[in-house]
Every structure is written in structure tokens, then in C-alpha cells.
Design a protein around this motif. Structure first.
Motif, PDB file in Angstrom:
ATOM      1  N   ASP A  66       0.789  -1.235   0.000  1.00 47.63           N
ATOM      2  CA  ASP A  66       0.000   0.000   0.000  1.00 47.63           C
ATOM      3  C   ASP A  66       0.825   1.290   0.000  1.00 47.63           C
ATOM      4  N   LEU A  83       2.528  11.345  -9.341  1.00 44.74           N
ATOM      5  CA  LEU A  83       1.270  10.823  -9.889  1.00 44.74           C
ATOM      6  C   LEU A  83       1.154  11.053 -11.383  1.00 44.74           C
ATOM      7  N   GLN A  99       0.484   4.652 -12.858  1.00 46.82           N
ATOM      8  CA  GLN A  99       0.150   3.282 -12.478  1.00 46.82           C
ATOM      9  C   GLN A  99       0.333   3.057 -10.968  1.00 46.82           C
ATOM     10  N   ASP A 100       1.043   3.970 -10.299  1.00 48.86           N
ATOM     11  CA  ASP A 100       1.288   3.836  -8.865  1.00 48.86           C
ATOM     12  C   ASP A 100       0.465   4.829  -8.043  1.00 48.86           C
ATOM     13  N   ARG A 101      -0.621   5.322  -8.601  1.00 49.37           N
ATOM     14  CA  ARG A 101      -1.405   6.370  -7.945  1.00 49.37           C
ATOM     15  C   ARG A 101      -2.079   5.934  -6.656  1.00 49.37           C
ATOM     16  N   ASP A 102      -2.339   4.630  -6.475  1.00 48.00           N
ATOM     17  CA  ASP A 102      -3.065   4.169  -5.294  1.00 48.00           C
ATOM     18  C   ASP A 102      -2.172   3.958  -4.078  1.00 48.00           C
ATOM     19  N   PHE A 103      -0.874   4.119  -4.241  1.00 47.35           N
ATOM     20  CA  PHE A 103       0.042   3.920  -3.127  1.00 47.35           C
ATOM     21  C   PHE A 103       0.143   5.182  -2.268  1.00 47.35           C
ATOM     22  N   GLN A 104       0.200   4.985  -0.945  1.00 45.81           N
ATOM     23  CA  GLN A 104       0.476   6.090  -0.042  1.00 45.81           C
ATOM     24  C   GLN A 104       1.934   6.478  -0.248  1.00 45.81           C
TER      25      GLN A 104
END
Length: 128
Positions: free
Chosen positions: A50, A78, A83-88
Motif C-alpha cells: 500500500d 502521480l 500506475q502507482d497512484r493508489d500507493f500512499q
């Protein structure tokens, strides 16, 4: 100096991918994110389920490096790596040398500091 610094931190994190109490399962270096209009290279990225830790590596940290990390590297993440936008996202500066005032400024901006202590890395986390 720069290559030595980058290799030290990458190899250390690859061997023990733990930062601020979080275990990471993927460590990448020299990741390039780009759009038609801009491009940025990320020195080290660590991922787990996450979170992503964006690490900028500098032999010696200067105050402008804090601004670059926050605005350019973190600010464009972002856009450049959607593709990594959902990571905190977490920001870190890895260095062999940092003055106390610059260290405090980085911590005040929520940036975790990674410093070399002999053959080990000492992590100074920013307040959550």
C-alpha cells in the motif's frame, strides 16, 4: 561520490528493505517516469502492498534538495507514474552528509532522513 552514495543506499535497502518500521517487498533504482512534456528520474523507489517510499540520494544535502524532492519528485509522481497512484507516498533523503539545520528543515517537511553510520543506515523518521 554520487555513484558510491547511490550504490551504498540501494544495496543496503535491497538487503534490508525496512523503513520507519515498514517492510517493503520491492526496491528499484533509477526509475524514469515521463509524459510527453516532462521526465523525472527517481533514485530509489520502495514498494509494499500500500505504500511507496520515494528516496532521493545525495552525497551532501543542500536546502534546495528538499524543495526539489517535495515539488518536483513528489509533486510530479502521480503525473509521471500514474500506475502507482493508489500507493500512499512517503518522501526520504538518503545522504552521507547533512547539516543540522537542513536536517531539521527536512524533518519539518515530513521527509525521512537516511544517513550512513559506518556500514549501516540510520533512519530519522519525520513526525507522522
Amino acid at each position: 561520490k554520487v555513484r558510491l552514495t547511490k550504490n551504498f543506499f540501494y544495496n543496503s535497502l535491497k538487503q534490508n528493505p525496512v523503513l520507519v518500521g515498514k517492510q517493503f517487498n520491492s526496491v528499484f533504482r533509477n526509475v524514469v517516469g515521463s509524459t510527453r512534456d516532462s521526465q523525472e528520474e527517481y533514485d530509489i523507489l520502495l514498494f509494499n502492498g500500500d505504500s511507496v517510499f520515494i528516496i532521493e540520494v545525495k552525497y551532501r544535502v543542500h536546502p534546495k534538495d528538499i524543495d526539489t524532492l517535495i515539488k518536483r519528485k513528489g509533486g510530479n509522481f502521480l503525473l509521471l507514474l500514474p500506475q502507482d497512484r493508489d500507493f500512499q507516498r512517503h518522501l526520504g533523503l538518503a545522504t552521507f552528509s547533512i547539516e543540522d539545520a537542513v536536517l531539521q528543515e527536512a524533518l519539518d517537511h515530513g521527509i525521512t532522513i537516511l544517513q550512513r553510520r559506518g556500514d549501516l543506515i540510520e533512519t530519522i523518521p519525520a513526525a507522522a
